[in-house]
Design an enzyme around this catalytic site. Sequence first.
Site, short mmCIF file in Angstrom:
data_model
loop_
_atom_site.label_atom_id
_atom_site.label_comp_id
_atom_site.label_asym_id
_atom_site.label_seq_id
_atom_site.Cartn_x
_atom_site.Cartn_y
_atom_site.Cartn_z
N LYS B 94 0.87 -1.17 0.00
CA LYS B 94 0.00 0.00 0.00
C LYS B 94 0.91 1.22 0.00
CE LYS B 94 -3.29 2.57 2.72
NZ LYS B 94 -3.77 2.75 4.09
N ASN B 203 -9.44 1.27 10.52
CA ASN B 203 -8.54 0.94 11.63
C ASN B 203 -9.02 1.62 12.90
OD1 ASN B 203 -6.38 0.48 13.35
ND2 ASN B 203 -4.96 1.78 12.26
#
Lengths: 386, 253
Positions: B94, B203
Amino acid sequence: MEQIDHMQYLPDMEILEDSELGAQVVRAMQNYDPQRYTAVDVKRALAADYLTQDDFGALLSPAAEPFLEAMARRAAIETQKHFGNSVLLFTPLYISNYCENHCIYCGFNCKNRIRRAKLDEDGIRREMEAIAKTGMEEVLILTGESRKMSDVRYIGRACEIAHEYFKNVGIEVYPMNTDEYAYLHACGADYVTVFQETYDSDRYAELHLAGHKRIFPYRLNAQERAVRGGMRGVAFAALLGLSDFRKDAFAVGTHAYLIQRNYPHAEISFSCPRLRPIINNDKINPKDVHERQLLQVMCAYRIFMPFAGLTISTRERAGFRDHVIGMCATKISAGVSTGIGSHTEEASEGVGDSQFEISDSRSLDEVIAAIKSRGLQPVLNDYVYI
Amino acid sequence: MNDELMIGGHAFSSRFILGSGKFDLDLIRAAVEHAGAQIVTLALRRVNSFSGNILEHIPSGVTLLPNTSGARNAEEAVKIARLAREAGCGEFIKIEVIHDSKYLLPDNYETAKACEMLAKDGFIPMPYMYPDLYAARDMVNAGAAAIMPLAAPIGSNQGLSTKQFIRILIEEIDLPVIVDAGIGKPSQACEAMEMGAAAIMANTAIATAGNIVEMAKAFRHAIIAGRTAYLAGTGRVLDRASASSPLTGFIQD
C-alpha cells in the site's frame, strides 16, 4: 565580567537571511495578553472544530482555568483520534555534561562545581548496549552545551553508534548550523529537540549570562535550520516558570505552528518541562506552575495542534505521567538516569553529575506495565530511517 | 453467488481490509477474526521493531498489506517497500506518500511516481490517494492493482466527506476502488459499499471502539449489507415529492 549582546550573532553562527519566522514568533507573543480573555472566548475555542491562534491564546489564559476538565476531555478525544491507543517510549542518554554556558537555573552551568564527565566511544557503546538490553528502541542523545568538549564530530559518532543499537535516534544538544544538522542526519539522527527556555528576550538575557547560548535569535531559529538540514522532526519547549509561562507557552505553540506552516512535512512535537529543584535554583523565584497549570498548557497544545507529538517529562511524578498519557501526551520516557555513565557504572549516579533530579525513576518494564494497565498500547518504535 | 474481490490476480471473499496501526497487539487476532478480514495492513515502521513483533499477532492465512508510511516522496516509498519485502511481507504494497504532518493527506503526484517504480519492481501496488480522477488514471496506467481514495482526513471521523468524488472514481476506474481513511462508523462503510466501492479499509474506528470485537463484527455485517444492496441494485430515490397538482394541469386541448 562584561556580557555580550544577546541579540548579536557570533561570527560562526549562521543567519537565516530569508526567514522572518523567529521574529514573527516573538511579535505574536508580545501581542498576546492572557488577561484579555473571558469565559466566552474559552467556550468558543472549545466549541471550534479547528482552532485559530487566538483560540489557542484563550485556552492558555487564566479564564480557561475553570474549564480544565472540559479541556482534558476535548484533548483526550483529539489524542484518541490522531494517535489511537499508542504511547511511544524512549530514553534520554547524557553523554557529556561539560558546558560553556552560564544559565543561572541549570545544574550543568559552567559555574556550578559538579563532577564533569564525557563518555568516550567505548563508554557510549557500553551505555547504549545496557539501555538496548532493556528492550528500548528509541534514544535521545543529550550533551551539555560545549562545542569544545563535545564537538559536532563527537556527537555524530554517538549518533552512528546509536544507530547500531536503536531504531530511532534523536538529539538534544546545542543549536548548530544547517550543514551541521545535515551531517548529524547523515550519521543517523532524525529528530532535534531545542528548548528555547523563554521566548522573552529580556528575561532570556537575565538568565543566560554567558556562552553561545546567550545569543537569543540563534537558538530561536534552531528548529528551522534543523528542518532545512533534513531532519524529519523538531521539538519545541519553554522551561515553564522562567518567565510568564502563559506567554511562553503561547510562543511555543506559535513557533511550532509557523514551522509546520512553512515546512508542512516536518513532524512537530512539544515538551513541557517546568522548573525542578537543582543547585542554585533557590536564588531565583520560579513563577508558579503547579500541576493544574502544567496540564492546562499540555491540553492547550493538544487541542491547538492535535496531530503533534507531546512528550511528558521525567521531572513529573509517576501518578501525573500515567494520567496524561492517552489524554494529551503521546510519548513518555522510561529507564531514565540523567547522570553521565549511570546506566553501566556500579554507582548508580555514574561518573558525572545530573542536570536535574527526576521524579519518575521507573524502568522500561515498569512503565510498559503502567501503560498497559490504562488500556493503552506501548509502542517501542514507529519509525524507519531512510 | 461467487462475488470475489480480485486484486493483482489474487481473489478474496472478504471486502474488509483491517488496519493494524492503532491496535493493542493482543487484540489484533480477535479483531481480524471477528471482522472476517483476509487482508491486514501494517506499517513497515511498526514491523521494524525488535520486540513485540506485530507479525506474530496476525493469524496465518491472512494476506499482509504493508504500507510505506513515513515516506515523504516516491524514492522513500520504494525504499520502504523493498525493506518490507525483505522482512517477508510479500509483494502487496500500500503506497502512502505523505508530505504534510497536519492533515496527512497523500501526495498524488509522488504516489503515482512510486506506483510506476514499484510495479516495475514486481510489487502489487495499491496507492492510497486523494480522490482525483486524473491522478487515479495515472496510477492505473502506472500499474496499480487497486485505487484507495480517502473518505476524509485520517482521524477526522467525518465519514464519506469525499463521496461525490469517490463515486466518480467508481464509475470511471475499472480497478477495485477501496475506500480508505476517515470511515468512522459501520453505517458509513455500508454507504460506501452501496455506492459500489469494492472494499473498505478501517482501523481507528475499530481500534478505539468501546468493545473492539463487537465493533469488528458490526463492520463486517455493514460491509456485507452494503455490498449485497449494491449487487441487488438500490431502489429508485426521488429528489423531491411528485406534485399532485401539476403546473400544466390547466391545458385543455
